[in-house]
Design a protein around this motif. Structure first.
Motif, PDB file in Angstrom:
ATOM      1  N   ARG A   3      27.008  55.596  64.111  1.00 29.52           N
ATOM      2  CA  ARG A   3      28.124  55.076  64.897  1.00 29.52           C
ATOM      3  C   ARG A   3      29.451  55.548  64.314  1.00 29.52           C
ATOM      4  O   ARG A   3      30.369  55.931  65.042  1.00 29.52           O
ATOM      5  N   GLU A   4      29.536  55.525  62.980  1.00 28.38           N
ATOM      6  CA  GLU A   4      30.769  55.965  62.321  1.00 28.38           C
ATOM      7  C   GLU A   4      31.003  57.462  62.543  1.00 28.38           C
ATOM      8  O   GLU A   4      32.134  57.896  62.774  1.00 28.38           O
ATOM      9  N   LYS A  22      32.354  57.999  65.990  1.00 22.76           N
ATOM     10  CA  LYS A  22      33.755  57.636  66.100  1.00 22.76           C
ATOM     11  C   LYS A  22      34.632  58.763  65.541  1.00 22.76           C
ATOM     12  O   LYS A  22      35.640  59.136  66.131  1.00 22.76           O
ATOM     13  N   GLN A  23      34.196  59.309  64.401  1.00 19.27           N
ATOM     14  CA  GLN A  23      34.952  60.393  63.778  1.00 19.27           C
ATOM     15  C   GLN A  23      34.990  61.634  64.671  1.00 19.27           C
ATOM     16  O   GLN A  23      36.026  62.278  64.809  1.00 19.27           O
ATOM     17  N   SER A  62      27.823  57.938  71.133  1.00 18.47           N
ATOM     18  CA  SER A  62      26.790  57.536  70.190  1.00 18.47           C
ATOM     19  C   SER A  62      25.436  58.014  70.730  1.00 18.47           C
ATOM     20  O   SER A  62      25.316  58.338  71.910  1.00 18.47           O
ATOM     21  N   ALA A 120      32.154  58.214  53.803  1.00 26.25           N
ATOM     22  CA  ALA A 120      33.242  57.254  53.686  1.00 26.25           C
ATOM     23  C   ALA A 120      33.259  56.713  52.261  1.00 26.25           C
ATOM     24  O   ALA A 120      32.203  56.506  51.661  1.00 26.25           O
ATOM     25  N   MET A 162      27.913  58.323  56.172  1.00 25.98           N
ATOM     26  CA  MET A 162      28.246  57.498  57.334  1.00 25.98           C
ATOM     27  C   MET A 162      27.010  57.271  58.192  1.00 25.98           C
ATOM     28  O   MET A 162      26.137  58.133  58.266  1.00 25.98           O
TER      29      MET A 162
END
Lengths: 336, 282
Positions: B112-113, B116-117, A215, B100, B109
């Motif tokens: 953070r999303e 993750k992806q 992140s 999404a 997104m």
């Protein structure tokens, strides 16, 4: 070149470093393989060094023999209880304001580099205001905050609701006002140093970090800041030393750091010069001591950049006292 | 590691409902792991991608060839959302990249999303981009520990295993500056593999290497391909494309000019632009 016919063996084919009987200047060399030369002399270095030594000695002697300086007063006050307390307060002010301002500076630098226009403008405004006014004026301002706001109240703006309300001079005594002034001012300068450090990190580092799923926050703390530290630490060392000396400005709001104490003492015994010598000695000692952690921090954050790091002064001493069993073992960057 | 182990049990055991990939499998046969549809991207006024459509099935290796400026690298960076696309869509393993679907609408997104992806899509860069302040092993383990929350001993063991796999088991404690370009690139591959990606992207992985170091990196990539890793490779190594790719795509001017099996595109190019490019590099 590859198409040249094979050369006949002749005088040209002889190896070049054989003494050539036709050239006596080459032939007189005692060792034809290596140059065994007389090193270049530097006579002017010696001349300048001797002259400078004479000047320094002259100044030192004239200071020592000056009847206006009372040497026993210096030795009387250098370890005086009040002076020592002042030294401790100076150190505390320096360390606390540098630590807090560095945290603020990272925050300001991240805000300044973010894509959020509000954060960006806020950071710019802060740096503009605190860097654009003299530190001395900021110190006096915080010291006299009670003149502007007699009481400090926490509540909801434009309503009568208040959570608490305290007298300004109770909440912010001189020490806190001084600490606030130094910290807030320093944060503005340090923010630009941190920002420069972050800009020095290659764009590819962000991409690599993002590509493994990090992140932005994780990337900042694990990838960007550790690399930026290498660029940040030398100027921050400068700022720390500046800060140590700037604490003396707090004498205008009567914070009892070492310079304030010295002026208080000298206003009683009228030994101004002697007490200035006393505080100068302490400032010199403290700035020298403060540059030691900088050296080790630079080494720590320089790891991975130099193939092998030079030994520390401590490991040099150790090597002299106790020779290493294995020769030529380079000191690894991660060993310290 | 391979996609077959991951797909087979879910098709056989997971009876809770039809998954997106299962639905796709019914209609088109093998579901594409990577699917790009009319992808468009401009930098300012200059269009770089003018509608790229292509599919990569699980376990397949696709090589992207083309002159510099043809948009290959930009397309690759769009696949893991390092660049935001202006139009069209990209999906990996049935998930849209960067967007999404919730309550019947498509949302962009948050960071953070996206992060993750990206963890499921590995990338290897031309300039390696190893973290210079970490050892080879730390480079590999930092994301599994910090992002996935893997326990440190397990991550270290896996990191050593991956280093061994790229032939660098004895250099775990070296910093990137102490490694050659070829060794750095192999650490970078191991770093990407440590996140167990479904898809691995290579952006000209051998272009910054001395010629004698290229072979080691290509060997590692061939081994990955043989193990069934799905890979999209932007490269100028025609020999690698011929030997390892299942499909070769030739791009020029932001469009796919020609695609097909290595034999058809490399040996019998139909388009004059492909011919001209291959003549200049071979």
């Amino acid at each position: 070149m590859p198409n040249l016919p094979p050369t006949r063996p002749g005088p040209e084919a002889a190896p070049r470093n054989d003494p050539d009987p036709r050239n006596p200047r080459v032939a007189v060399l005692p060792n034809p393989d290596d140059i065994d030369a007389v090193p270049l002399r530097h006579p002017w270095r010696w001349v300048v060094a001797v002259l400078l030594l004479l000047v320094f000695a002259g100044v030192a002697v004239s200071l020592w023999q000056n009847d206006n300086v009372n040497h026993p007063t210096i030795s009387e006050f250098i370890f005086d209880r009040r002076i020592l307390d002042g030294v401790v307060l100076t150190l505390v002010l320096t360390i606390v304001s540098m630590a807090v301002s560095t945290v603020l500076a990272v925050l300001l630098a991240v805000m300044r580099l973010s894509n959020n226009p509000v954060m960006n403008a806020l950071s710019w405004l802060y740096i503009w205001a605190f860097r654009g006014t003299p530190l001395l004026i900021q110190i006096v301002f915080w010291g006299y905050l009670g003149l502007l706001y007699a009481r400090i109240t926490l509540g909801i703006p434009f309503t009568d609701f208040s959570l608490f309300s305290v007298d300004t001079n109770t909440l912010i005594p001189a020490f806190v006002a001084g600490l606030l002034a130094l910290t807030l001012n320093q944060a503005a300068y340090s923010a630009e140093i941190v920002r420069a450090g972050m800009l020095s990190v290659d764009e590819g580092q962000y991409e690599a970090a993002y590509s493994v799923g990090m992140s932005p926050t994780f990337t900042l703390f694990k990838v960007v800041l550790p690399q930026a530290m290498r660029v940040i630490i030398p100027p921050m060392g400068n700022e720390t030393i500046s800060m140590l000396k700037n604490t003396s400005l707090l004498s205008v709001i009567a914070v009892l750091e070492v310079y304030t104490v010295a002026t208080q003492i000298s206003s009683q015994n009228l030994r101004q010069v002697e007490l200035l010598v006393v505080v100068s000695c302490w400032y010199l000692l403290l700035t020298s001591v403060l540059s030691i952690p900088q050296y080790y921090l630079e080494r720590h954050y320089g790891r991975g950049n130099a193939r092998t790091l030079p030994p520390t002064p401590l490991s040099r001493v150790r090597a002299i006292l106790r020779p290493a069993p294995r020769p030529a073992d380079p000191i690894r960057a991660d060993a310290s | 590691m391979t996609d077959t182990t991951r797909v087979t049990p879910s098709a056989g055991v997971d009876q809770t409902g039809p998954t997106a990939s299962a639905l796709n499998a019914e209609s088109v046969g093998a579901p594409p792991l990577l699917s790009a549809h009319k992808v468009r991207k401009s930098f300012g006024a200059a269009p770089v991608l003018k509608g790229i459509s292509l599919d990569v099935a699980a376990g397949q290796v696709m090589c992207l060839l083309g002159p510099s400026g043809s948009g290959k690298s930009t397309f690759l960076r769009c696949i893991n959302h390092l660049e935001r696309i202006d139009g069209g869509r990209i999906s990996v393993d049935g998930e849209l990249i960067g967007y999404a679907a919730r309550h019947g609408r498509i949302f962009e997104m948050n960071r953070r999303e996206v992060a993750k992806q990206r963890g499921g899509i590995g990338m290897v860069f031309q300039r390696f981009n190893l973290f210079p302040h970490m050892t080879a092993l730390e480079n590999i383990t930092v994301a599994p520990i910090g992002v996935r929350g893997l326990a440190k001993p397990a991550a270290l063991a896996r990191g050593r295993e991956l280093l061994d796999r790229v032939g660098l088991a004895d250099l775990a404690q070296s910093y990137p500056a102490q490694l050659s370009g070829g060794q750095q690139q192999r650490v970078a591959i191991a770093r990407a593999l440590a996140m167990d990606p479904k898809l691995l992207l290579f952006d000209e992985p051998t272009s910054a290497l001395d010629p004698e170091l290229v072979g080691d990196v290509l060997d590692v990539m061939r081994a990955l391909a043989a193990d069934g890793m799905t890979m999209v490779v932007v490269t100028h190594e025609i020999g690698f494309a011929r030997g390892a790719a299942d499909e070769v795509v030739f791009m020029d001017g932001g469009i796919v000019v020609e695609s097909g099996s290595p034999a058809s595109v490399l040996d019998h190019p139909q388009n004059p632009r492909t011919k001209a490019f291959l003549d200049s590099v071979m």
